[in-house]
Design a protein around this motif. Structure first.
Motif, PDB file in Angstrom:
ATOM      1  N   GLY A 105       0.681  -1.297  -0.063  1.00  0.00           N
ATOM      2  CA  GLY A 105      -0.133   0.025  -0.058  1.00  0.00           C
ATOM      3  C   GLY A 105       0.569   1.102  -0.143  1.00  0.00           C
ATOM      4  N   HIS A 106       2.048   1.052   0.634  1.00  0.00           N
ATOM      5  CA  HIS A 106       3.212   2.335   0.578  1.00  0.00           C
ATOM      6  C   HIS A 106       3.316   2.723  -0.594  1.00  0.00           C
ATOM      7  CE1 HIS A 106       6.660   5.244   1.127  1.00  0.00           C
ATOM      8  NE2 HIS A 106       7.288   4.768   0.288  1.00  0.00           N
ATOM      9  N   VAL A 107       3.302   4.203  -1.940  1.00  0.00           N
ATOM     10  CA  VAL A 107       3.738   4.498  -2.500  1.00  0.00           C
ATOM     11  C   VAL A 107       4.996   5.154  -2.941  1.00  0.00           C
ATOM     12  CG1 VAL A 107       3.704   6.533  -4.517  1.00  0.00           C
ATOM     13  CG2 VAL A 107       1.053   5.335  -3.897  1.00  0.00           C
ATOM     14  N   GLU A 108       6.179   4.569  -3.435  1.00  0.00           N
ATOM     15  CA  GLU A 108       7.697   5.186  -3.764  1.00  0.00           C
ATOM     16  C   GLU A 108       7.480   6.194  -4.736  1.00  0.00           C
ATOM     17  OE1 GLU A 108      11.826   3.595  -3.788  1.00  0.00           O
ATOM     18  OE2 GLU A 108      10.159   2.337  -4.229  1.00  0.00           O
ATOM     19  N   LEU A 109       8.280   7.026  -4.394  1.00  0.00           N
ATOM     20  CA  LEU A 109       9.098   7.989  -5.692  1.00  0.00           C
ATOM     21  C   LEU A 109       9.955   7.864  -5.942  1.00  0.00           C
ATOM     22  CD1 LEU A 109       7.551  11.559  -4.420  1.00  0.00           C
ATOM     23  CD2 LEU A 109       6.681  10.086  -6.140  1.00  0.00           C
ATOM     24  N   VAL A 110      10.168   6.957  -7.519  1.00  0.00           N
ATOM     25  CA  VAL A 110      11.466   7.030  -7.843  1.00  0.00           C
ATOM     26  C   VAL A 110      11.527   7.936  -8.594  1.00  0.00           C
ATOM     27  CG1 VAL A 110      13.425   5.468  -9.570  1.00  0.00           C
ATOM     28  CG2 VAL A 110      10.894   4.461  -7.509  1.00  0.00           C
ATOM     29  N   GLU A 111      12.744   8.904  -8.570  1.00  0.00           N
ATOM     30  CA  GLU A 111      13.113   9.901  -9.152  1.00  0.00           C
ATOM     31  C   GLU A 111      13.521   9.591 -11.035  1.00  0.00           C
ATOM     32  OE1 GLU A 111      16.696  13.407  -9.787  1.00  0.00           O
ATOM     33  OE2 GLU A 111      16.945  11.748  -8.393  1.00  0.00           O
ATOM     34  N   MET A 112      12.925   9.890 -11.974  1.00  0.00           N
ATOM     35  CA  MET A 112      13.494   9.629 -12.734  1.00  0.00           C
ATOM     36  C   MET A 112      14.547  10.803 -13.738  1.00  0.00           C
ATOM     37  SD  MET A 112      10.705  10.484 -16.263  1.00  0.00           S
ATOM     38  CE  MET A 112      10.924  11.853 -16.347  1.00  0.00           C
ATOM     39  N   LYS A 113      15.578   9.309 -14.461  1.00  0.00           N
ATOM     40  CA  LYS A 113      16.924   9.982 -14.641  1.00  0.00           C
ATOM     41  C   LYS A 113      17.349   9.530 -15.205  1.00  0.00           C
ATOM     42  CE  LYS A 113      18.876   8.937  -9.733  1.00  0.00           C
ATOM     43  NZ  LYS A 113      19.774   7.825  -9.231  1.00  0.00           N
ATOM     44  N   GLY A 114      16.147   8.713 -16.782  1.00  0.00           N
ATOM     45  CA  GLY A 114      16.794   8.707 -17.585  1.00  0.00           C
ATOM     46  C   GLY A 114      17.863   7.167 -17.837  1.00  0.00           C
ATOM     47  N   ASP A 115      17.725   6.352 -17.086  1.00  0.00           N
ATOM     48  CA  ASP A 115      18.475   5.278 -17.080  1.00  0.00           C
ATOM     49  C   ASP A 115      17.808   4.366 -17.960  1.00  0.00           C
ATOM     50  OD1 ASP A 115      19.341   2.469 -16.353  1.00  0.00           O
ATOM     51  OD2 ASP A 115      20.940   3.460 -14.895  1.00  0.00           O
ATOM     52  N   ILE A 116      18.104   3.802 -18.609  1.00  0.00           N
ATOM     53  CA  ILE A 116      17.709   2.250 -19.935  1.00  0.00           C
ATOM     54  C   ILE A 116      17.817   1.094 -19.857  1.00  0.00           C
ATOM     55  CG2 ILE A 116      15.850   2.030 -22.255  1.00  0.00           C
ATOM     56  CD1 ILE A 116      15.512   4.959 -22.235  1.00  0.00           C
ATOM     57  N   ARG A 117      17.833   0.575 -19.721  1.00  0.00           N
ATOM     58  CA  ARG A 117      18.771  -1.394 -19.887  1.00  0.00           C
ATOM     59  C   ARG A 117      17.601  -1.671 -20.542  1.00  0.00           C
ATOM     60  NH1 ARG A 117      23.218  -0.821 -17.034  1.00  0.00           N
ATOM     61  NH2 ARG A 117      22.906   1.401 -15.002  1.00  0.00           N
ATOM     62  N   LEU A 118      17.901  -2.627 -21.826  1.00  0.00           N
ATOM     63  CA  LEU A 118      17.326  -4.006 -21.847  1.00  0.00           C
ATOM     64  C   LEU A 118      18.764  -5.093 -21.809  1.00  0.00           C
ATOM     65  CD1 LEU A 118      16.859  -1.317 -24.099  1.00  0.00           C
ATOM     66  CD2 LEU A 118      16.278  -2.522 -25.979  1.00  0.00           C
ATOM     67  N   GLU A 119      17.940  -6.165 -21.589  1.00  0.00           N
ATOM     68  CA  GLU A 119      19.068  -7.847 -21.078  1.00  0.00           C
ATOM     69  C   GLU A 119      18.220  -8.760 -21.371  1.00  0.00           C
ATOM     70  OE1 GLU A 119      18.739  -7.654 -17.091  1.00  0.00           O
ATOM     71  OE2 GLU A 119      20.199  -5.257 -16.550  1.00  0.00           O
ATOM     72  N   GLY A 120      19.076  -9.187 -22.443  1.00  0.00           N
ATOM     73  CA  GLY A 120      18.471 -10.575 -23.323  1.00  0.00           C
ATOM     74  C   GLY A 120      17.232 -10.040 -24.032  1.00  0.00           C
ATOM     75  N   VAL A 121      17.524  -8.934 -24.665  1.00  0.00           N
ATOM     76  CA  VAL A 121      15.618  -9.756 -25.352  1.00  0.00           C
ATOM     77  C   VAL A 121      15.814  -9.788 -26.692  1.00  0.00           C
ATOM     78  CG1 VAL A 121      14.377  -7.566 -26.839  1.00  0.00           C
ATOM     79  CG2 VAL A 121      15.401  -6.799 -23.995  1.00  0.00           C
ATOM     80  N   ASN A 122      14.735 -10.708 -26.983  1.00  0.00           N
ATOM     81  CA  ASN A 122      14.330 -11.284 -27.977  1.00  0.00           C
ATOM     82  C   ASN A 122      12.835 -10.923 -28.191  1.00  0.00           C
ATOM     83  OD1 ASN A 122      16.345 -13.212 -27.484  1.00  0.00           O
ATOM     84  ND2 ASN A 122      15.696 -14.904 -27.174  1.00  0.00           N
ATOM     85  N   PHE A 123      12.658 -10.309 -29.610  1.00  0.00           N
ATOM     86  CA  PHE A 123      11.641  -9.497 -30.061  1.00  0.00           C
ATOM     87  C   PHE A 123      11.113 -10.982 -31.556  1.00  0.00           C
ATOM     88  CE2 PHE A 123       9.596  -6.884 -32.488  1.00  0.00           C
ATOM     89  CZ  PHE A 123       7.896  -6.819 -32.466  1.00  0.00           C
ATOM     90  N   ILE A 173      13.047  -5.041 -20.471  1.00  0.00           N
ATOM     91  CA  ILE A 173      13.354  -3.795 -20.096  1.00  0.00           C
ATOM     92  C   ILE A 173      13.018  -2.207 -19.504  1.00  0.00           C
ATOM     93  CG2 ILE A 173      12.892  -1.388 -22.001  1.00  0.00           C
ATOM     94  CD1 ILE A 173      12.032  -3.415 -23.722  1.00  0.00           C
ATOM     95  N   THR A 174      13.675  -1.896 -18.583  1.00  0.00           N
ATOM     96  CA  THR A 174      13.733  -1.011 -17.689  1.00  0.00           C
ATOM     97  C   THR A 174      13.699  -0.351 -17.858  1.00  0.00           C
ATOM     98  OG1 THR A 174      15.645  -1.681 -17.034  1.00  0.00           O
ATOM     99  CG2 THR A 174      13.825  -3.139 -15.675  1.00  0.00           C
ATOM    100  N   TYR A 175      13.477   0.424 -17.271  1.00  0.00           N
ATOM    101  CA  TYR A 175      13.552   2.677 -17.358  1.00  0.00           C
ATOM    102  C   TYR A 175      13.737   3.133 -15.261  1.00  0.00           C
ATOM    103  CZ  TYR A 175      12.168   6.764 -19.159  1.00  0.00           C
ATOM    104  OH  TYR A 175      12.258   8.299 -19.994  1.00  0.00           O
ATOM    105  N   ASP A 176      14.933   3.069 -15.266  1.00  0.00           N
ATOM    106  CA  ASP A 176      15.314   3.880 -13.851  1.00  0.00           C
ATOM    107  C   ASP A 176      14.875   2.710 -13.364  1.00  0.00           C
ATOM    108  OD1 ASP A 176      16.004   6.375 -14.712  1.00  0.00           O
ATOM    109  OD2 ASP A 176      13.767   6.565 -14.349  1.00  0.00           O
ATOM    110  N   GLY A 177      14.969   1.575 -13.300  1.00  0.00           N
ATOM    111  CA  GLY A 177      15.065   0.386 -13.053  1.00  0.00           C
ATOM    112  C   GLY A 177      13.465  -0.551 -12.880  1.00  0.00           C
ATOM    113  N   ILE A 178      12.285   0.208 -13.668  1.00  0.00           N
ATOM    114  CA  ILE A 178      11.563  -0.379 -13.094  1.00  0.00           C
ATOM    115  C   ILE A 178      11.057  -1.127 -14.761  1.00  0.00           C
ATOM    116  CG2 ILE A 178       8.676   0.548 -12.889  1.00  0.00           C
ATOM    117  CD1 ILE A 178       9.222   3.319 -11.927  1.00  0.00           C
ATOM    118  N   ASP A 179      10.301  -2.565 -14.275  1.00  0.00           N
ATOM    119  CA  ASP A 179      10.020  -2.607 -16.150  1.00  0.00           C
ATOM    120  C   ASP A 179       8.928  -2.779 -16.771  1.00  0.00           C
ATOM    121  OD1 ASP A 179       8.983  -4.659 -17.504  1.00  0.00           O
ATOM    122  OD2 ASP A 179       9.604  -6.290 -16.938  1.00  0.00           O
TER     123      ASP A 179
END
Length: 355
Positions: A105-123, A173-179
């Motif tokens: 129920g807790h709401v966390e604020l994660v600073e938006m920095k622009g950290d973009i990561r793709l790991e082992g992506v098949n598409f 694919i994560t954006y600032d550590g968030i899927d």
């Protein structure tokens, strides 16, 4: 029928059969043509109706498509720092954060920095035919990452996946550590500034077209964005300046001017991350310098993903990734890739020879 009447009538008239004269034949052919004309017009109308039905069928098929199922819960919000702590605000602070609800129920604020990561992506657009294979991309905040390779190698596909226009079959694919699957699509796409090769302008004033990047932007903010993009100079020389009406997708502007407005539109949105897809490929070298200067100002301090065929525009990238048939075959900065004398070296030296 016209041709048959002309041939048969000519034979009969020349041989004197049925007392048929040339004058009578000409009169008959004129009547024949008048009789056939409405029949031809009706057939053309039937053809137009058939084409319209086919087009309408495709439109109705699109309208009948079900809306995307967006199960994201993470949203974008403005924040300010109070007593060393981030808090949500309605003010235009220029700072953003991801509002991430937790299971307790807790709401966390994660600073938006622009950290973009793709790991082992098949598409793949179809499950039995993969387009990207085991792709790893790491873009730290503020870095400039460039993708190069032949047409169809998968460069634009990667940027489409970051915008979540498609969902991947494998990997993350994560954006600032968030899927990104947890982020609402509207908020995800609002956080990314995009400048494409094909710039689309809307019927309206220059100011309205720049403001489209952020609808609540003030006139002063739009003008500052235009100055940042090097668009202010040519806009001031338009008949009515920023109030000049644009019609026909900006037909009264050159390709370079339209591209500068697209950069200004991205600048007024002030996103932490940018995607530049062939943004200078369709303009001349002189205009490219002006556009490139505008993009360099826009990219400063922002995570940037660049797709370019003109390799001269990406020499200063922090990392260059060379794609071939969906695989990343080389990665490194310009100097290291030149020393390797691999695929990038071939592309770069070939481009110089063409220039």
């Amino acid at each position: 029928s016209y041709i048959i009447c002309a041939i048969v009538g000519a034979i009969l008239a020349l041989n004197g059969h049925f007392a048929l004269t040339i004058g009578t034949l000409v009169a008959f052919l004129t009547l024949n043509k008048s009789f056939n004309q409405p029949i031809g017009q009706i057939s053309q109308q039937i053809n137009a109706v058939a084409m319209a039905q086919a087009g309408a069928g495709r439109i109705f098929d699109l309208l009948d498509q079900e809306s995307e199922d967006d199960q994201g819960v993470v949203t974008l919000c403005r924040v300010e720092t109070v007593d060393g702590k981030m808090v949500e605000t309605d003010k235009r602070t220029g700072h953003w954060a991801w509002k991430h609800p937790r299971s307790d129920g807790h709401v966390e604020l994660v600073e938006m920095k622009g950290d973009i990561r793709l790991e082992g992506v098949n598409f793949g657009y179809f499950d039995d035919r993969m387009v990207l294979h085991n792709v790893d991309v790491y873009a730290n905040p503020g870095e400039k990452i460039a993708f190069v390779g032949a047409t169809g190698a998968g460069k634009t596909t990667i940027t489409n996946l970051i915008n979540r226009f498609y969902d991947i079959q494998k990997g993350s694919i994560t954006y600032d550590g968030i899927d990104i699957k947890l982020i609402k699509k509207d908020d995800l796409r609002r956080s990314l500034g995009v400048v494409l090769q094909d710039t689309h302008l809307f019927t309206g004033t220059v100011m309205d077209n720049i403001r489209y990047g952020r609808l609540d932007a003030t006139d002063e903010e739009c003008i500052e964005a235009a100055k940042l993009a090097n668009a202010d100079l040519f806009v001031k020389h338009l008949p009515d300046g920023y109030q000049t009406m644009l019609t026909g997708d900006g037909a009264n502007l050159s390709q370079g001017q339209r591209q500068l407005l697209a950069i200004a539109r991205a600048a007024v949105a002030n996103p932490p991350a940018l995607i530049l897809d062939e943004a200078t490929s369709s303009i001349d070298s002189r205009t490219e310098k002006l556009v490139q200067d505008g993009m360099d100002k826009l990219m400063h301090g922002r995570t940037t993903l660049v797709i370019a065929h003109r390799l001269s525009t990406i020499k200063n990238s922090d990392c260059i990734m060379v794609l071939e048939q969906g695989h990343i075959i080389e990665r490194g900065n310009h100097q290291s890739l030149i020393k390797e004398k691999g695929k990038y070296y071939q592309l770069y030296t070939g481009a110089i020879e063409m220039d």
